[in-house]
Motif scaffolding. Sequence first.
Motif, PDB file in Angstrom:
ATOM      1  N   ARG A 276       0.788  -1.217   0.038  1.00 48.98           N
ATOM      2  CA  ARG A 276      -0.080  -0.123  -0.043  1.00 48.98           C
ATOM      3  C   ARG A 276       0.828   1.234  -0.063  1.00 48.98           C
ATOM      4  O   ARG A 276       0.585   2.409  -0.668  1.00 48.98           O
ATOM      5  CB  ARG A 276      -1.018   0.053   1.177  1.00 48.98           C
ATOM      6  CG  ARG A 276      -2.036  -1.241   1.148  1.00 48.98           C
ATOM      7  CD  ARG A 276      -2.703  -1.417   2.313  1.00 48.98           C
ATOM      8  NE  ARG A 276      -1.795  -1.694   3.577  1.00 48.98           N
ATOM      9  CZ  ARG A 276      -2.200  -2.239   4.585  1.00 48.98           C
ATOM     10  NH1 ARG A 276      -3.580  -2.153   4.900  1.00 48.98           N
ATOM     11  NH2 ARG A 276      -1.386  -2.774   5.758  1.00 48.98           N
ATOM     12  N   ASP A 277       1.778   1.445   0.767  1.00 46.90           N
ATOM     13  CA  ASP A 277       2.844   2.243   0.933  1.00 46.90           C
ATOM     14  C   ASP A 277       3.521   2.439  -0.591  1.00 46.90           C
ATOM     15  O   ASP A 277       3.857   3.723  -1.119  1.00 46.90           O
ATOM     16  CB  ASP A 277       3.731   2.129   1.921  1.00 46.90           C
ATOM     17  CG  ASP A 277       3.041   2.069   3.375  1.00 46.90           C
ATOM     18  OD1 ASP A 277       2.193   2.845   3.512  1.00 46.90           O
ATOM     19  OD2 ASP A 277       3.919   1.560   4.036  1.00 46.90           O
ATOM     20  N   ILE A 278       3.843   1.364  -1.253  1.00 43.72           N
ATOM     21  CA  ILE A 278       4.711   1.346  -2.383  1.00 43.72           C
ATOM     22  C   ILE A 278       3.558   1.935  -3.608  1.00 43.72           C
ATOM     23  O   ILE A 278       4.061   2.545  -4.442  1.00 43.72           O
ATOM     24  CB  ILE A 278       5.075   0.150  -2.714  1.00 43.72           C
ATOM     25  CG1 ILE A 278       6.326  -0.379  -1.643  1.00 43.72           C
ATOM     26  CG2 ILE A 278       5.848  -0.242  -4.161  1.00 43.72           C
ATOM     27  CD1 ILE A 278       6.639  -1.857  -1.754  1.00 43.72           C
ATOM     28  N   GLU A 279       2.405   1.238  -3.517  1.00 41.39           N
ATOM     29  CA  GLU A 279       1.517   1.883  -4.465  1.00 41.39           C
ATOM     30  C   GLU A 279       1.464   3.478  -4.351  1.00 41.39           C
ATOM     31  O   GLU A 279       1.263   3.970  -5.357  1.00 41.39           O
ATOM     32  CB  GLU A 279      -0.086   1.195  -4.536  1.00 41.39           C
ATOM     33  CG  GLU A 279       0.140  -0.261  -4.724  1.00 41.39           C
ATOM     34  CD  GLU A 279      -1.221  -0.710  -4.892  1.00 41.39           C
ATOM     35  OE1 GLU A 279      -1.725  -0.923  -5.888  1.00 41.39           O
ATOM     36  OE2 GLU A 279      -1.813  -1.229  -3.911  1.00 41.39           O
ATOM     37  N   ALA A 280       1.228   3.986  -3.063  1.00 48.51           N
ATOM     38  CA  ALA A 280       1.093   5.290  -2.972  1.00 48.51           C
ATOM     39  C   ALA A 280       2.293   6.111  -3.307  1.00 48.51           C
ATOM     40  O   ALA A 280       2.038   7.266  -4.125  1.00 48.51           O
ATOM     41  CB  ALA A 280       0.894   5.655  -1.247  1.00 48.51           C
ATOM     42  N   CYS A 289       9.424   2.939  -6.327  1.00 47.97           N
ATOM     43  CA  CYS A 289       8.259   2.406  -5.983  1.00 47.97           C
ATOM     44  C   CYS A 289       7.649   1.791  -7.217  1.00 47.97           C
ATOM     45  O   CYS A 289       6.987   0.535  -7.098  1.00 47.97           O
ATOM     46  CB  CYS A 289       7.462   3.377  -5.341  1.00 47.97           C
ATOM     47  SG  CYS A 289       7.827   3.760  -3.752  1.00 47.97           S
ATOM     48  N   GLN A 290       7.790   2.264  -8.396  1.00 47.88           N
ATOM     49  CA  GLN A 290       7.068   1.680  -9.680  1.00 47.88           C
ATOM     50  C   GLN A 290       7.798   0.591  -9.956  1.00 47.88           C
ATOM     51  O   GLN A 290       7.385  -0.322 -10.413  1.00 47.88           O
ATOM     52  CB  GLN A 290       7.175   2.786 -10.443  1.00 47.88           C
ATOM     53  CG  GLN A 290       6.382   2.386 -11.914  1.00 47.88           C
ATOM     54  CD  GLN A 290       4.974   2.038 -11.759  1.00 47.88           C
ATOM     55  OE1 GLN A 290       4.136   2.808 -11.256  1.00 47.88           O
ATOM     56  NE2 GLN A 290       4.439   1.025 -11.933  1.00 47.88           N
ATOM     57  N   LEU A 291       9.140   0.694  -9.992  1.00 49.10           N
ATOM     58  CA  LEU A 291       9.872  -0.469 -10.339  1.00 49.10           C
ATOM     59  C   LEU A 291       9.721  -1.617  -9.294  1.00 49.10           C
ATOM     60  O   LEU A 291       9.509  -2.875  -9.865  1.00 49.10           O
ATOM     61  CB  LEU A 291      11.425  -0.243 -10.127  1.00 49.10           C
ATOM     62  CG  LEU A 291      12.533  -1.449 -10.422  1.00 49.10           C
ATOM     63  CD1 LEU A 291      12.312  -1.919 -11.970  1.00 49.10           C
ATOM     64  CD2 LEU A 291      13.919  -0.869 -10.238  1.00 49.10           C
ATOM     65  N   ALA A 292       9.620  -1.444  -7.930  1.00 45.43           N
ATOM     66  CA  ALA A 292       9.125  -2.469  -7.228  1.00 45.43           C
ATOM     67  C   ALA A 292       8.005  -3.283  -7.654  1.00 45.43           C
ATOM     68  O   ALA A 292       7.863  -4.422  -7.688  1.00 45.43           O
ATOM     69  CB  ALA A 292       9.004  -2.095  -5.969  1.00 45.43           C
ATOM     70  N   LEU A 293       6.822  -2.445  -7.901  1.00 44.03           N
ATOM     71  CA  LEU A 293       5.632  -3.141  -8.511  1.00 44.03           C
ATOM     72  C   LEU A 293       5.597  -3.824  -9.766  1.00 44.03           C
ATOM     73  O   LEU A 293       5.102  -4.719 -10.025  1.00 44.03           O
ATOM     74  CB  LEU A 293       4.673  -1.806  -8.610  1.00 44.03           C
ATOM     75  CG  LEU A 293       4.126  -0.953  -7.361  1.00 44.03           C
ATOM     76  CD1 LEU A 293       3.003   0.216  -7.507  1.00 44.03           C
ATOM     77  CD2 LEU A 293       3.269  -2.126  -6.504  1.00 44.03           C
ATOM     78  N   ASP A 294       6.682  -2.935 -10.725  1.00 44.21           N
ATOM     79  CA  ASP A 294       6.600  -3.909 -11.813  1.00 44.21           C
ATOM     80  C   ASP A 294       7.546  -4.903 -11.815  1.00 44.21           C
ATOM     81  O   ASP A 294       6.981  -6.157 -12.468  1.00 44.21           O
ATOM     82  CB  ASP A 294       7.827  -3.069 -12.906  1.00 44.21           C
ATOM     83  CG  ASP A 294       6.777  -1.834 -13.185  1.00 44.21           C
ATOM     84  OD1 ASP A 294       5.723  -1.774 -13.075  1.00 44.21           O
ATOM     85  OD2 ASP A 294       7.571  -0.719 -13.515  1.00 44.21           O
ATOM     86  N   MET A 295       8.355  -5.479 -10.852  1.00 46.64           N
ATOM     87  CA  MET A 295       9.052  -6.473 -10.629  1.00 46.64           C
ATOM     88  C   MET A 295       8.238  -7.329 -10.064  1.00 46.64           C
ATOM     89  O   MET A 295       8.307  -8.670 -10.270  1.00 46.64           O
ATOM     90  CB  MET A 295      10.476  -6.246  -9.696  1.00 46.64           C
ATOM     91  CG  MET A 295      11.485  -5.414 -10.396  1.00 46.64           C
ATOM     92  SD  MET A 295      12.658  -5.040  -9.279  1.00 46.64           S
ATOM     93  CE  MET A 295      13.690  -6.588  -8.744  1.00 46.64           C
ATOM     94  N   PRO A 328      -6.706  -4.003  -6.297  1.00 44.77           N
ATOM     95  CA  PRO A 328      -7.194  -4.130  -7.663  1.00 44.77           C
ATOM     96  C   PRO A 328      -6.328  -3.597  -8.586  1.00 44.77           C
ATOM     97  O   PRO A 328      -6.236  -4.279  -9.888  1.00 44.77           O
ATOM     98  CB  PRO A 328      -8.632  -3.321  -7.579  1.00 44.77           C
ATOM     99  CG  PRO A 328      -8.151  -2.381  -6.404  1.00 44.77           C
ATOM    100  CD  PRO A 328      -7.497  -3.107  -5.284  1.00 44.77           C
ATOM    101  N   GLU A 329      -5.364  -2.772  -8.487  1.00 42.66           N
ATOM    102  CA  GLU A 329      -4.553  -2.352  -9.344  1.00 42.66           C
ATOM    103  C   GLU A 329      -3.452  -3.302  -9.534  1.00 42.66           C
ATOM    104  O   GLU A 329      -2.903  -3.418 -10.877  1.00 42.66           O
ATOM    105  CB  GLU A 329      -3.995  -0.979  -9.155  1.00 42.66           C
ATOM    106  CG  GLU A 329      -4.849   0.322  -8.898  1.00 42.66           C
ATOM    107  CD  GLU A 329      -5.792   0.210  -7.638  1.00 42.66           C
ATOM    108  OE1 GLU A 329      -5.572  -0.616  -6.830  1.00 42.66           O
ATOM    109  OE2 GLU A 329      -6.340   1.280  -7.711  1.00 42.66           O
ATOM    110  N   ILE A 330      -2.956  -3.939  -8.706  1.00 45.15           N
ATOM    111  CA  ILE A 330      -2.015  -4.840  -9.015  1.00 45.15           C
ATOM    112  C   ILE A 330      -2.606  -6.119  -9.592  1.00 45.15           C
ATOM    113  O   ILE A 330      -1.985  -6.770 -10.589  1.00 45.15           O
ATOM    114  CB  ILE A 330      -1.268  -5.360  -7.407  1.00 45.15           C
ATOM    115  CG1 ILE A 330      -0.476  -4.334  -6.981  1.00 45.15           C
ATOM    116  CG2 ILE A 330      -0.519  -6.925  -7.694  1.00 45.15           C
ATOM    117  CD1 ILE A 330       0.350  -4.632  -5.729  1.00 45.15           C
TER     118      ILE A 330
END
Length: 389
Positions: A276-280, A289-295, A328-330
């Motif tokens: 949640r913190d990373i998405e924010a 943060c975007q790279l963490a989500l992408d990975m 939901p975004e993930i």
Amino acid sequence: MNVLVINAGSSSLKYQLLDVDTREVYAKGNCERIGIDGSFVGHEEMGGEKQKLEVALPDHKTAIKYVFDILKTVDKPIGGIGHRVVQGGWYFPESAIVTDETLAQVREVAPLAPLHNYAEADVIEICRDMFPELGNVIVPDTSFHYHMPEHAWRYAIPRDVADTYHVRKYGAHGTSHRFIWRTVHEMMGDKTHKLVSCHLGSGASLCAIQDGKCMDTTMGLTPLDGLIMGTRCGTLDPATVFYLSREAHMSIDEIDTMMNKKSGLLAVSEVSSDSRDIEAGAAEGDEKCQLALDMFNYRVSQLFAEMAASMQGVDTMVFTAGIGENAPEIRADICKLLGWMGVKIDAEKNAPRSDEPRVISTPDSAITVMVVPTNEEYMIALDVEELLG
């Protein structure tokens, strides 16, 4: 039958008292910071407001005693106790009644999960001593994966080493994956035969389930393998350990701590281990943060295909656990990466938060995509009823 489910960690203890027949949860809570300053108990009854009680918890025995004192106010007789055990090792192909022998076996396999099994064994022993009239049941997370095909669980190292030291893929989250199969099969019936369960949370794993049997899973000898997680690195070249030992002069314990507690989403984002913190952060333009989500999303999609290959096909995909149920975004990004497999989801069905299992894919999706809230406590309670009922 009313069952008390206990999930003990090295410095924590979660509990839930529920009726197996009605699924009603009478009380639940958590004891935190056991043996550490600032310990407390969070407790709620019958879905009411959660209370935080600051109380000294020098050890697990004190915590268990406190839990039973609290539960006296609930006034519901306890018929048995179910214990979540992280690692069943080579002894537990299924849940088992606690005896002197089975308790000793939980301790024997503890080197595979030292932060959990020792504490779990201690709590089981405390419950037996304090309440000898109650039966106890061991429910290992690894049991569901025990009978996966040998070509999936065996590692390509010398057989004498593997067999002597019991080195194999054990997996984890088996109780959650088992609940997902049960729930989906009840809902979908013969429409589901080859399911990939995506347990995505601070700890995360995928499991390939064909007609109720585990065919493969992403965690290995320990829960460090597989997906990128909150603080765990997931799969990487095993020679990384040797390289860091030689070149960075890091000890085995230092590398162990780094890979388990300082890696994963936390290391990549440099912000938090919480999605949640990373998405924010990503929404505010933080590139790390975007790279963490992408990975994370990439690894889920990559290993999803690997799980499908283990069954030579897939008809159902399920998201569950903290991230799987609430992000939901993930979910949307992962499914977009699987578009080449014909995965399509309905944005309106994907968006809302719900405690009910639901289908979020479009009618023309090649794979049925679902969100199913997990309930490991209920599965543990079912095993207690079956073995002690």
